[in-house]
Write a protein that holds these residues in place. Sequence first.
Motif, PDB file in Angstrom:
ATOM      1  N   ARG A   7      38.583  46.284  -8.663  1.00 11.36           N
ATOM      2  CA  ARG A   7      38.658  47.635  -9.236  1.00 11.36           C
ATOM      3  C   ARG A   7      37.439  48.468  -8.836  1.00 11.36           C
ATOM      4  N   LEU A   8      36.297  47.831  -8.777  1.00 11.45           N
ATOM      5  CA  LEU A   8      35.089  48.551  -8.362  1.00 11.45           C
ATOM      6  C   LEU A   8      35.229  49.064  -6.930  1.00 11.45           C
ATOM      7  N   ARG A   9      35.726  48.226  -6.049  1.00  7.92           N
ATOM      8  CA  ARG A   9      35.866  48.628  -4.646  1.00  7.92           C
ATOM      9  C   ARG A   9      36.863  49.764  -4.496  1.00  7.92           C
ATOM     10  N   HIS A  10      37.941  49.717  -5.271  1.00 12.84           N
ATOM     11  CA  HIS A  10      38.920  50.812  -5.230  1.00 12.84           C
ATOM     12  C   HIS A  10      38.306  52.120  -5.715  1.00 12.84           C
ATOM     13  N   ALA A  11      37.293  52.014  -6.571  1.00 13.11           N
ATOM     14  CA  ALA A  11      36.618  53.196  -7.099  1.00 13.11           C
ATOM     15  C   ALA A  11      35.444  53.636  -6.224  1.00 13.11           C
ATOM     16  N   GLY A  12      35.285  52.986  -5.061  1.00 11.49           N
ATOM     17  CA  GLY A  12      34.201  53.355  -4.158  1.00 11.49           C
ATOM     18  C   GLY A  12      32.863  52.744  -4.509  1.00 11.49           C
ATOM     19  N   LEU A  13      32.883  51.689  -5.323  1.00 11.82           N
ATOM     20  CA  LEU A  13      31.655  51.023  -5.740  1.00 11.82           C
ATOM     21  C   LEU A  13      31.574  49.634  -5.107  1.00 11.82           C
ATOM     22  N   ASP A  68      26.787  52.397  -4.903  1.00  9.51           N
ATOM     23  CA  ASP A  68      27.714  53.290  -4.224  1.00  9.51           C
ATOM     24  C   ASP A  68      28.046  52.719  -2.844  1.00  9.51           C
ATOM     25  N   GLN A  69      29.324  52.458  -2.592  1.00  7.46           N
ATOM     26  CA  GLN A  69      29.750  51.815  -1.356  1.00  7.46           C
ATOM     27  C   GLN A  69      29.352  52.630  -0.117  1.00  7.46           C
ATOM     28  N   ARG A 121      26.293  46.093 -14.097  1.00  6.09           N
ATOM     29  CA  ARG A 121      27.741  45.855 -14.106  1.00  6.09           C
ATOM     30  C   ARG A 121      28.063  44.853 -15.216  1.00  6.09           C
ATOM     31  N   GLN A 131      26.120  47.230  -9.649  1.00  3.93           N
ATOM     32  CA  GLN A 131      27.060  47.920  -8.777  1.00  3.93           C
ATOM     33  C   GLN A 131      26.329  49.073  -8.093  1.00  3.93           C
TER      34      GLN A 131
END
Length: 232
Positions: free
Chosen positions: A22-28, A46-47, A12, A44
Motif C-alpha cells: 500500500r505504501l508503494r502504491h501511494a508513492g512511498l 518519498d519514493q 511507519r 517510510q
Amino acid sequence: MSNEHKLSASIRKDEGKGASRRLRHAGLLPAVVYGGSAEPQSIQLDQEKVWVASQHEWFYASILTLDIDGKAEQVLLRDMQRHPYRQLIMHLDFQRVSANQPIRVSVPLHFIGGEESPAGKSAEVALTNELNEVEVTCLPADLPEFIEVDLSKMDVGDTLHLSDVSLPKGVELVTAIDDEHDPAVAVARYVKQEVEEETDADADDAADVPATKQDAPDAAEGDADGEGEAKA
C-alpha cells in the motif's frame, strides 16, 4: 570528509507485505533503520525523492542524515531491494553510525590525469582501470565520497598498484597490502601489440587445420553449382 546529504522520513506503524504494498502504491518507500543503542525502527520515505538520490554516487558511500519526524539520524545505506524490471525501489536498510566508532565502507575511485599522462597521449596505448572501488575503514567524519587516483605520470607499460594510491587522512584500507597482495588499480598497455597477438593466434589456429579440411568448403560450393561432377 563528505558533504552532508539529507533525506526526510517518517515513522511507519503498519508492518507486513500488505502494508508495504500500500505504501508503494501511494508513492512511498518502506525502510528500516537499525544499529547503535536504539531499537530497529520502521520508516517510510518519498519514493521519487529517494529514486533521484539513488542516481548519485554519494547515496551509496556517504553518511546520510535521515530527518525522521524532526529527529536527525546519521546512517549508512546497507541494503537496497529493487524491482526486477520497473524503476522502483522496494525496500531500504539503513545502519546508524556513531561519531566515535569506525565504519567499513566501499568507496568509489575517481581517476584523474589520464589524458595528460605520457600513456594517455599515445594513440597506441590504452589506460584501463582495474578497480572501481576499495573497502576502507575510518571514523564517520573522515569518510570521503570518493578517492582520487592520479594517472598523470603513467607511461607505457606502467602499472599503478593499490599501494600507490594516496588515501585521505584518517582513512585506511580494510585489506592489508604486502608483496603478495597489492592489486593493480590501473594499467597502461599497448593496443597495437594486443591486436597483433590476436592476429597471430588466429593464424596459428588456421595452420592447425588440415589442408583437406580447409579445401572442403570450395569443393562443396563446386558440387552445389554442378561444377564438381565429372563430365562424360
